[in-house]
Design a protein around this motif. Structure first.
Motif, PDB file in Angstrom:
ATOM      1  N   GLN A 174       6.198   8.761  -1.493  1.00 18.19           N
ATOM      2  CA  GLN A 174       7.013   7.800  -2.216  1.00 18.19           C
ATOM      3  C   GLN A 174       7.005   8.103  -3.712  1.00 18.19           C
ATOM      4  N   THR A 175       8.130   7.861  -4.344  1.00 18.93           N
ATOM      5  CA  THR A 175       8.198   8.002  -5.794  1.00 18.93           C
ATOM      6  C   THR A 175       7.704   6.694  -6.416  1.00 18.93           C
ATOM      7  N   PRO A 176       7.261   6.745  -7.665  1.00 20.88           N
ATOM      8  CA  PRO A 176       6.894   5.492  -8.334  1.00 20.88           C
ATOM      9  C   PRO A 176       8.043   4.480  -8.320  1.00 20.88           C
ATOM     10  N   GLU A 177       9.275   4.956  -8.461  1.00 24.04           N
ATOM     11  CA  GLU A 177      10.432   4.061  -8.442  1.00 24.04           C
ATOM     12  C   GLU A 177      10.557   3.346  -7.099  1.00 24.04           C
ATOM     13  N   GLN A 178      10.365   4.087  -6.003  1.00 23.51           N
ATOM     14  CA  GLN A 178      10.436   3.475  -4.672  1.00 23.51           C
ATOM     15  C   GLN A 178       9.322   2.447  -4.471  1.00 23.51           C
ATOM     16  N   ILE A 179       8.150   2.763  -4.966  1.00 27.88           N
ATOM     17  CA  ILE A 179       7.004   1.870  -4.806  1.00 27.88           C
ATOM     18  C   ILE A 179       7.226   0.570  -5.566  1.00 27.88           C
ATOM     19  N   VAL A 180       7.653   0.669  -6.803  1.00 31.51           N
ATOM     20  CA  VAL A 180       7.887  -0.529  -7.615  1.00 31.51           C
ATOM     21  C   VAL A 180       9.033  -1.343  -7.023  1.00 31.51           C
ATOM     22  N   ILE A 217       0.878  -1.171   0.000  1.00 37.24           N
ATOM     23  CA  ILE A 217       0.000   0.000   0.000  1.00 37.24           C
ATOM     24  C   ILE A 217       0.913   1.218   0.000  1.00 37.24           C
ATOM     25  N   ALA A 218       0.684   2.122  -0.939  1.00 29.06           N
ATOM     26  CA  ALA A 218       1.625   3.220  -1.129  1.00 29.06           C
ATOM     27  C   ALA A 218       0.932   4.567  -1.319  1.00 29.06           C
ATOM     28  N   LYS A 219       1.590   5.589  -0.853  1.00 26.96           N
ATOM     29  CA  LYS A 219       1.181   6.978  -1.072  1.00 26.96           C
ATOM     30  C   LYS A 219       2.218   7.594  -1.997  1.00 26.96           C
ATOM     31  N   ALA A 220       1.809   7.847  -3.217  1.00 29.86           N
ATOM     32  CA  ALA A 220       2.742   8.355  -4.221  1.00 29.86           C
ATOM     33  C   ALA A 220       2.698   9.871  -4.304  1.00 29.86           C
ATOM     34  N   GLY A 221       3.834  10.457  -4.572  1.00 26.40           N
ATOM     35  CA  GLY A 221       3.895  11.892  -4.830  1.00 26.40           C
ATOM     36  C   GLY A 221       3.821  12.745  -3.578  1.00 26.40           C
ATOM     37  N   LEU A 222       3.327  13.955  -3.773  1.00 30.06           N
ATOM     38  CA  LEU A 222       3.346  14.958  -2.714  1.00 30.06           C
ATOM     39  C   LEU A 222       2.163  14.885  -1.759  1.00 30.06           C
ATOM     40  N   ALA A 255       0.479  -7.432  -5.406  1.00 36.14           N
ATOM     41  CA  ALA A 255      -0.259  -6.242  -5.834  1.00 36.14           C
ATOM     42  C   ALA A 255       0.315  -4.991  -5.193  1.00 36.14           C
ATOM     43  N   ILE A 256       0.017  -3.881  -5.862  1.00 36.76           N
ATOM     44  CA  ILE A 256       0.301  -2.542  -5.348  1.00 36.76           C
ATOM     45  C   ILE A 256      -1.023  -1.808  -5.284  1.00 36.76           C
ATOM     46  N   GLY A 257      -1.328  -1.270  -4.115  1.00 32.16           N
ATOM     47  CA  GLY A 257      -2.503  -0.427  -3.944  1.00 32.16           C
ATOM     48  C   GLY A 257      -2.047   1.009  -3.750  1.00 32.16           C
ATOM     49  N   LEU A 258      -2.368   1.867  -4.700  1.00 30.08           N
ATOM     50  CA  LEU A 258      -1.969   3.277  -4.629  1.00 30.08           C
ATOM     51  C   LEU A 258      -3.112   4.123  -4.106  1.00 30.08           C
ATOM     52  N   SER A 259      -2.786   4.987  -3.166  1.00 26.99           N
ATOM     53  CA  SER A 259      -3.742   5.967  -2.669  1.00 26.99           C
ATOM     54  C   SER A 259      -3.286   7.330  -3.170  1.00 26.99           C
ATOM     55  N   ILE A 260      -4.144   7.973  -3.964  1.00 30.48           N
ATOM     56  CA  ILE A 260      -3.771   9.262  -4.562  1.00 30.48           C
ATOM     57  C   ILE A 260      -4.908  10.257  -4.378  1.00 30.48           C
ATOM     58  N   LEU A 261      -4.618  11.313  -3.647  1.00 31.28           N
ATOM     59  CA  LEU A 261      -5.597  12.371  -3.415  1.00 31.28           C
ATOM     60  C   LEU A 261      -5.153  13.692  -4.031  1.00 31.28           C
ATOM     61  N   THR A 263      -0.690  10.584 -14.047  1.00 31.05           N
ATOM     62  CA  THR A 263       0.769  10.517 -14.163  1.00 31.05           C
ATOM     63  C   THR A 263       1.351   9.423 -13.277  1.00 31.05           C
ATOM     64  N   LEU A 264       0.902   9.355 -12.023  1.00 33.88           N
ATOM     65  CA  LEU A 264       1.504   8.422 -11.070  1.00 33.88           C
ATOM     66  C   LEU A 264       1.154   6.969 -11.385  1.00 33.88           C
ATOM     67  N   PHE A 265      -0.095   6.692 -11.694  1.00 32.38           N
ATOM     68  CA  PHE A 265      -0.455   5.321 -12.071  1.00 32.38           C
ATOM     69  C   PHE A 265       0.307   4.906 -13.326  1.00 32.38           C
ATOM     70  N   ALA A 266       0.353   5.783 -14.325  1.00 30.35           N
ATOM     71  CA  ALA A 266       1.043   5.457 -15.577  1.00 30.35           C
ATOM     72  C   ALA A 266       2.518   5.156 -15.328  1.00 30.35           C
ATOM     73  N   ARG A 267       3.163   5.940 -14.482  1.00 26.28           N
ATOM     74  CA  ARG A 267       4.587   5.734 -14.206  1.00 26.28           C
ATOM     75  C   ARG A 267       4.821   4.404 -13.487  1.00 26.28           C
TER      76      ARG A 267
END
Length: 137
Positions: A46-52, A13-18, A62-68, A74-78
């Motif tokens: 976390q950056t997409p690179e760190q998450i992957v 489970i990840a929080k991507a970006g700012l 699986a990866i579960g991204l939380s993006i608000l 951009t983040l899902f695509a990366r």
């Protein structure tokens, strides 16, 4: 199917970006843990690179991204691009957050398996993980 059905499933489970709001991600992580999923929470910013990298190192299914933050396209695509580059396309990507309904078909076209929007229940998320994520046991 209960907790035993999810034994052996590992999800990052990840929080991507700012985005600095992680209450929802922590609630989802706890619900999945309570259902028997082994959850690795990466923390904020976390950056997409760190998450992957974490997903591959942890042998996650699986990866579960939380993006608000509004940067979901951009983040899902990366993340999906990085998984392809690492020959790790077998890692299922799902997520949720403040994502307009109009963007969901494009995210699915990119390869996001499921998008949960505000109002999704923990039961819905757990049931989806139960049915969509392959177990390793």
């Amino acid at each position: 199917m209960g907790e035993a059905a999810l034994a052996g499933v590992r999800v990052v489970i990840a929080k991507a970006g700012l985005d600095g709001h992680d209450r929802g991600a922590k609630i989802v992580a706890r619900a999945l843990r309570d259902a028997g999923v082994e959850v690795i929470y990466t923390g904020l910013h976390q950056t997409p690179e760190q998450i992957v990298r974490a997903a591959i190192q942890e042998d996650a299914a699986a990866i579960g991204l939380s993006i608000l933050s509004g940067a979901h396209m951009t983040l899902f695509a990366r993340v999906l691009d990085l998984l392809r580059e690492q020959q790790a396309e077998d890692i299922v990507v799902f997520g949720g957050g403040i994502i307009p309904d109009a963007d969901i078909p494009e995210l699915e076209r990119l390869g996001v398996a499921k998008v949960f929007t505000p109002g999704a229940t923990m039961e819905e998320i757990v049931d989806w993980v139960r049915s969509a994520i392959p177990t390793t046991v």
